[in-house]
Every structure is written in structure tokens, then in C-alpha cells.
Scaffold this motif. Structure first.
Motif, short mmCIF file in Angstrom:
data_model
loop_
_atom_site.label_atom_id
_atom_site.label_comp_id
_atom_site.label_asym_id
_atom_site.label_seq_id
_atom_site.Cartn_x
_atom_site.Cartn_y
_atom_site.Cartn_z
N ASN A 473 64.35 56.43 46.11
CA ASN A 473 63.05 55.77 45.96
C ASN A 473 62.38 56.14 44.64
OD1 ASN A 473 62.74 54.10 48.23
ND2 ASN A 473 62.21 55.83 49.54
N ASN A 478 59.58 54.04 43.21
CA ASN A 478 58.77 54.02 44.43
C ASN A 478 58.45 55.45 44.88
OD1 ASN A 478 59.08 51.16 44.50
ND2 ASN A 478 61.08 51.43 45.51
N ASP A 481 56.51 55.77 48.19
CA ASP A 481 57.37 55.57 49.36
C ASP A 481 58.18 56.82 49.66
OD1 ASP A 481 56.47 53.01 49.65
OD2 ASP A 481 58.17 52.07 48.63
N MET A 484 55.81 59.28 51.37
CA MET A 484 55.40 58.89 52.72
C MET A 484 56.57 58.75 53.69
SD MET A 484 52.30 56.15 51.99
CE MET A 484 53.13 55.24 50.70
N ASP A 485 57.71 58.25 53.23
CA ASP A 485 58.83 57.98 54.14
C ASP A 485 59.79 59.15 54.28
OD1 ASP A 485 57.82 55.46 54.56
OD2 ASP A 485 59.08 54.51 53.05
N GLN A 486 60.02 59.87 53.20
CA GLN A 486 60.94 61.01 53.29
C GLN A 486 60.19 62.35 53.28
OE1 GLN A 486 62.02 58.33 50.83
NE2 GLN A 486 62.86 57.55 52.74
N THR A 522 50.92 56.31 57.78
CA THR A 522 51.61 55.63 56.68
C THR A 522 52.77 54.72 57.10
OG1 THR A 522 53.13 57.50 56.36
CG2 THR A 522 51.07 57.53 55.10
N GLN A 523 53.37 54.97 58.26
CA GLN A 523 54.58 54.23 58.60
C GLN A 523 54.33 52.78 59.00
OE1 GLN A 523 57.86 55.63 58.08
NE2 GLN A 523 56.28 56.73 56.92
N ARG A 525 52.22 50.84 57.28
CA ARG A 525 51.49 50.27 56.14
C ARG A 525 51.90 48.84 55.82
NH1 ARG A 525 55.11 54.00 54.30
NH2 ARG A 525 56.53 53.40 52.60
N ALA A 526 53.07 48.42 56.25
CA ALA A 526 53.49 47.05 55.99
C ALA A 526 52.78 46.05 56.89
CB ALA A 526 55.00 46.91 56.18
#
Length: 646
Positions: A473, A478, A481, A484-486, A522-523, A525-526
Motif C-alpha cells: 500500500n 496509499n 490505507d 488503517m488496514d494493516q 476505519t474499516q 470508510r468505504a
């Protein structure tokens, strides 16, 4: 130490230079020609002359294919009779330019030799067919060997009929009884028999033919037809056996002729490889744009080799334009891996799964150390590791292995070293056959310590996968991302793991809570809907069960290690129980050899399969983008010989 960067080469040159340039590119073996003819619009086609040129090339390819098929038939026929050196041990023989020229100048004679091979092959097929018929005939006549009347004499006289029949065994007595009751003049002489049938000669008066035929029908008697055979069955069988002997002699003669065609076989192999190289070049020629005077080529090549290819082309002709461009977003970029000598053997594990996406990460430098550790830990017997490394080392030194085969053997050599190390750590030397104190711990005595070690290694690999995904990312721009994601998942999982360490349990809940709240916020957010954002964030925490499942999979490191040790110990115990005498000693040795050979083979397979599974499912699933296509350059690719100076 990663995926080799590719660039696209654009080459524009005169049509008169095409053949020379294509040969040069083929010799370099570093460019993959791109098929650009499919992108041509109908209105951009260059007319009938170009079509004729392509038709000529297609015709030449068809002729080459015919030659290759014929040569392959000749090679396959002569190969079993050949005394040529094994290429696996001695490598492919080198063919110099002058030797190749000599063979090419003798193509007419070689074609005659090839026809001779076809004739021999046809003769063998005819002999095989004849032999099959003779064997069937012998099998058919064996029950009639006791018949001393020539078969052509069977049939009718003026008043009597001589008939060969097959009678069901259970019907014979009833048949004779019924004939006697009906006062039919009939005599049965049994000639031979099989399991359920009797083979007999029946003699009867022709005046009772209709009654006899009805009797045959009633008791399922079959009249035997000898298909125009002449002589007694025994004479025919003896004659057939003599013919079988002659057929074998003819086969031996063909074998002798084939064994004397070693030079012809070599010529066939040279021509086959030469034509295959030519076929590859002409096939790639069809991928170009042609005009009457010029041609245009696109090709992939490693970025680091573009200076070399430019210099090579410039030595051939000055009338050429070469340009290099970076890959575009939608380009189908081929994948070429470049890793160190220690990592390269483990590429076969990734290749069996799938090559990496050309824009992704090469997993091999990160996967190889884990695979090496896991394999050794699963096999976990130093004696077995020594045998594995010795055998693979001999194979690498003695055999001329290439490509994936060499990688596989090299990988098992390195894994054998890992097995020796883990075997010494655990004290496994052919089970407990050799008493050497473990450097650390015996898994049979304290399996929990080994299980904890297995989980620690699993945690390290899982975290490595998450970090690599974050790196992807960040590399793609990113960074948010990645955090927030990892990053947040690393925080949550770290907090949960801290609960297992008593001194850290106090702050573990705060670390885990921080990670969990961060993921909840955050997960989702989409999502546009605030409620769905929150719900998606909460639901994302369910993925923690997946990480737990992945971690539990690493318990197989202990399970397979225990399996190796337990089976080895059982084999040793069985062997010790039969000792005490000379015969017992021999039996003991056989049990030890057979048992340990079986154990090492079955557990090498188990270690290979389960180590691969941990990479494919538990590791690659965290970060790996697969689906790459192997780099396939135009090169001098041969099967039987090495062609030099083409």
C-alpha cells in the motif's frame, strides 16, 4: 532480488535485414516478441503482397511441422535401441557449426535413412499383428490337439457325418442319454476340455441329421468351424510355433539394424533441434508488422539488458531504429524472477502456485527462510537430513539437471541441511537409534515447548505477511490505507498476544482496545451511510477468528515432527526384538533399512506438502498478488543437442 523490471523495445528496420535481425535476437535469448498483428485494423493492412508473404511463412511452418513430426517418429523408434550417452548424466552433446553444415548438406541421405526407419517400424507392426493372429489361433486349437484327423477331412461322407463340437460339460451325459432313448446312431469322442466345456468329435448317420440337429439345439451344442484350416490341430500348432520363432528372429534382425543406426539417430536429433529453432523464429516473425520495404517489432526485455541488445543490434546493421519505453497500465508484462543462489531453488514453490503479478511483490525472498525452517522442523531427524542432503548433492554433481528439476533438487538439498540442524536440536538421529543428547529439547518428552515454538514461528510469518501487505500500500502511495488496514490489525493482534505474557497483561487490554476501536472507526470508510460505516467496522473484527485459525495451522510443525520421531522409534524397537542370532541380525538389518527408507520417503513428502500449504494458505493470503505470466523469450531452445554458432 525481486521481479526483474521490464521495458518494451520498439524496433524498425528494413525488410531485407529481417532474417538477420531475428536470428540475432534469437541468439541473445533475452527478448520476448509481442504479437502486434492482432491490433491491426482492416484499413491499415498493407495489401495482397503482405498477405502472400505471410502465407509463404505459414506454408514454410507447415512443412517444418511435417519434418519435425517425421523426425520425432524416427527418434522415438531408434531411442530404445540407442547406446548414446544419457544426457541427464553427460549433458547434451555439442554440435559445432561445421558439423551442422555437414548434416544439413546430407539431408537427402538422412531422409532415406528416415524412410528406412519407417519401413522397419511398419515391419514391426506387421509382425505384431501376425503374431497376435497366430497366438489366437494356437489358443483356439489347443483343446483340439488330441484330434488326429486332418481338419479338412471333417464333414460328410455318403452316409456318415464327422462333426467337431463344443458341448457344455453339464449337458454331455444328458445328451448321450437322450440320444440313447431316441435310438439315434450317435457316437461322442471327447478330444479336450476346458473349465465348463468339452471339445468332442461326434459321428452320426446322415439319415438322422434333422433329429441330431434338434438334439444339438436342445443341449446348446455348438458346431466348431475351423475357418479353412488344413492338417491336424497338432500339426498346425507346431507349424504356428515355428512361425512364431521366425517372427522373433525377424524382430532380432530389426533390432540389430536399429542398433546400427546410432549415427542416423544423432542426425535426426540434430535436424529436429535445428528445425525447431527455425520454427520458433518463423513463428515469431508472424508477430511482426510488415510492409514491402520494412518491418516493425515490439518485444519485452529486462531493463538492465537494453544496452547490451542495442550494442548487439548495431553490430548487425546501421539501418535500424530502436527505442525503449516503460510498460503502460494495460500491458501484459511477463514475469522474470532474479534471486540469490539460496533463494532461487525455492522459486519452484511459488511457480507451482502461480507467478507473482508483474506489478506486485516477489514473495520468494520472504517465503524461502520460512519454508526452509518449517521443512526441517517437520522432518526433524538429523540422520534423515544427512541422507537427503547427500543424495541431492550427488544428483546435483552427477546429473546435468536444468530448469525446475535443478531447482527442486537444490531446494531439497538445502532443506536437508535444515533437517540436520533441527534433528540435532531435538536429538533425533534415525529416531533413537544413535544416542546423542539434544541441543535443546526432545519433542517426545516436552511437546508443549515445541508447540509454543511452532506458534511463535507462525506469529512471525503472519505478521510478516501483514507488514508486506502494508508495504504494498505504501509503495502504491496509499500510506493511510496501510496504517488503517494493516497497522491497526498489527496493534490489535499484538495486544491480544500480550495477554499471554503475564507481566504485559495489564497494558495488553489498552493496546488491544486501541486497535479494535481504530478498526471499528476505519474499516467501514468505504460506506456512505454512517450506520453502515459503524456496522462494517464492528463486523471487521470477526476476521480475528481467521487469524486464530491460521495460527492453529502451525501446530502441524509439531505434529509432523512427532510423527517422524515416533515412527522411527517404533522401527528401532521392532528391529531390536528380532536380534540375538545370525538370522535375527539379518532380519533386524532388513527392518531397519526398509523401515527407515519408508519413513524418510513418506515424511519428506509430508514435510514438502505441509510446508507448501503453510505458504499458500497462511502466508500468501496476507499479501500475495498472483497471476503473472512467465517471461518466454525467443531463444535457441533445443531438446537433444546444443547447437553452437547458429
Amino acid at each position: 532480488m525481486a521481479i526483474v523490471k521490464m521495458e518494451k523495445m520498439h524496433l524498425l528496420a528494413l525488410k531485407s535485414e529481417q532474417s538477420k535481425l531475428m536470428q540475432t535476437l534469437q541468439k541473445t535469448g533475452i527478448v520476448e516478441v509481442i504479437d502486434i498483428t492482432g491490433d491491426k485494423k482492416e484499413e491499415e493492412k498493407q495489401g495482397h503482397k503482405e498477405d502472400r508473404i505471410r502465407d509463404e511463412i505459414a506454408k514454410e511452418l507447415a512443412e517444418l511441422e511435417t519434418k519435425l513430426n517425421n523426425l520425432k517418429l524416427g527418434i522415438d523408434f531408434l531411442k530404445p535401441y540407442s547406446k548414446s550417452p544419457n544426457p541427464l548424466i553427460y549433458g547434451k552433446p555439442d554440435v559445432k557449426k561445421d558439423e551442422l553444415s555437414k548434416i544439413l548438406s546430407n539431408e537427402t541421405k538422412i531422409a532415406e535413412s528416415l524412410q528406412r526407419v519407417f519401413d522397419l517400424d511398419k515391419k514391426i507392426a506387421q509382425l505384431k499383428s501376425e503374431e497376435s493372429k497366430i497366438l489366437n489361433q494356437i489358443d483356439f486349437l489347443i483343446p483340439w490337439q488330441g484330434l488326429d484327423i486332418p481338419l479338412e477331412q471333417l464333414g460328410n461322407t455318403d452316409r456318415t457325418a464327422f462333426v467337431a463340437v463344443v458341448i457344455p460339460r453339464k449337458s454331455k451325459d444328458k445328451l448321450e442319454e437322450k440320444a440313447k432313448e431316441s435310438q439315434l446312431p450317435l457316437d461322442i469322442k471327447v478330444i479336450g476340455e476346458k473349465r465348463d466345456d468339452l471339445y468332442a468329435l461326434i459321428v452320426y448317420h446322415r439319415g438322422y441329421n434333422e433329429d441330431i440337429q434338434s438334439l444339438f439345439k436342445e443341449f446348446s451344442v455348438t458346431i466348431q468351424d475351423f475357418m479353412g484350416l488344413k492338417g491336424t490341430p497338432n500339426d498346425i500348432i507346431e507349424q504356428s510355433k515355428r512361425r512364431l520363432s521366425d517372427i522373433q528372429k525377424e524382430r532380432e534382425d530389426i533390432k540389430t539394424q536399429a542398433q546400427g543406426m546410432n549415427q542416423d539417430l544423432f542426425n535426426f536429433e540434430v535436424l529436429y533441434d535445428y528445425y525447431m529453432v527455425e520454427k520458433d523464429r518463423k513463428t515469431n516473425t508472424l508477430k511482426l508488422f510488415d510492409t514491402d520495404k520494412s518491418f516493425y517489432l515490439q518485444a519485452w526485455l529486462p531493463k538492465e539488458r537494453k544496452s547490451y541488445i542495442t550494442d548487439t543490434i548495431s553490430k548487425i546493421t546501421d539501418m535500424v531504429y530502436v527505442e525503449f519505453t516503460e510498460p503502460e497500465e494495460n500491458d501484459d508484462i511477463p514475469v522474470l524472477l532474479s534471486n540469490s543462489k539460496l533463494v532461487e531453488p525455492f522459486e519452484v514453490i511459488t511457480e507451482l502456485y502461480s507467478l507473482p503479478d508483474p506489478r506486485g511483490i516477489d514473495p520468494n525472498p520472504y517465503m524461502a527462510p520460512f519454508y526452509w525452517l518449517f521443512f526441517g522442523m517437520m522432518l526433524s531427524d538429523a540422520g534423515y537430513g544427512i541422507i537427503l542432503s547427500l543424495f541431492t548433492a550427488v544428483a546435483l554433481l552427477k546429473f546435468k539437471l536444468e530448469g525446475s528439476g535443478r531447482k527442486f533438487v537444490s531446494m531439497f538439498f538445502l532443506c536437508g541441511i535444515s533437517t540436520i540442524i533441527w534433528g540435532a536440536i531435538f536429538g533425533g538421529w534415525f529416531g533413537d537409534l544413535i544416542k546423542i543428547k539434544p541441543l535443546w529439547i526432545n519433542p517426545l518428552d516436552n511437546p508443549m515447548s515445541v508447540l509454543i515454538l511452532s506458534f511463535i514461528l507462525g506469529i512471525i510469518q503472519i505478521f510478516t505477511g501483514i507488514i508486506l501487505n502494508g508495504y504494498k500500500n505504501i509503495r502504491a502511495g496509499n500510506t493511510a490505507d496501510a496504517i488503517m488496514d494493516q497497522g491497526l490489525w498489527l496493534v490489535l493482534l499484538t495486544g491480544l498476544l500480550m495477554f499471554a505474557i503475564q507481566p504485559l497483561a495489564g497494558i495488553a487490554k489498552y493496546v488491544a482496545l486501541f486497535g479494535a476501536i481504530g478498526l471499528i472507526l476505519t474499516q467501514g470508510r468505504a460506506q456512505k451511510n454512517p450506520i453502515m460505516k459503524l456496522a462494517s467496522g464492528v463486523m471487521s473484527l470477526y476476521s480475528v477468528t481467521g487469524y486464530l485459525s491460521d495460527l492453529l495451522s502451525y501446530s502441524r510443525l509439531l505434529a509432523l515432527g512427532l510423527t517422524t520421531g515416533v515412527i522411527a522409534t517404533v522401527i528401532n524397537t521392532m528391529a531390536k526384538t528380532v536380534g540375538g542370532s545370525a538370522i535375527g541380525f539379518v532380519v533386524m538389518i532388513l527392518i531397519l533399512l526398509g523401515g527407515h527408507v519408508f519413513n524418510i520417503l513418506i515424511n519428506i513428502l509430508g514435510a514438502y506438502v505441509h510446508s507448501s500449504r503453510l505458504q499458500y494458505i497462511e502466508f500468501f493470503s496476507k499479501f500475495y498478488d498472483s497471476g503473472g505470466r512467465a517471461f518466454d523469450p525467443l531463444r535457441i531452445k533445443t531438446t537433444y543437442v546444443k547447437l553452437e554458432d547458429l
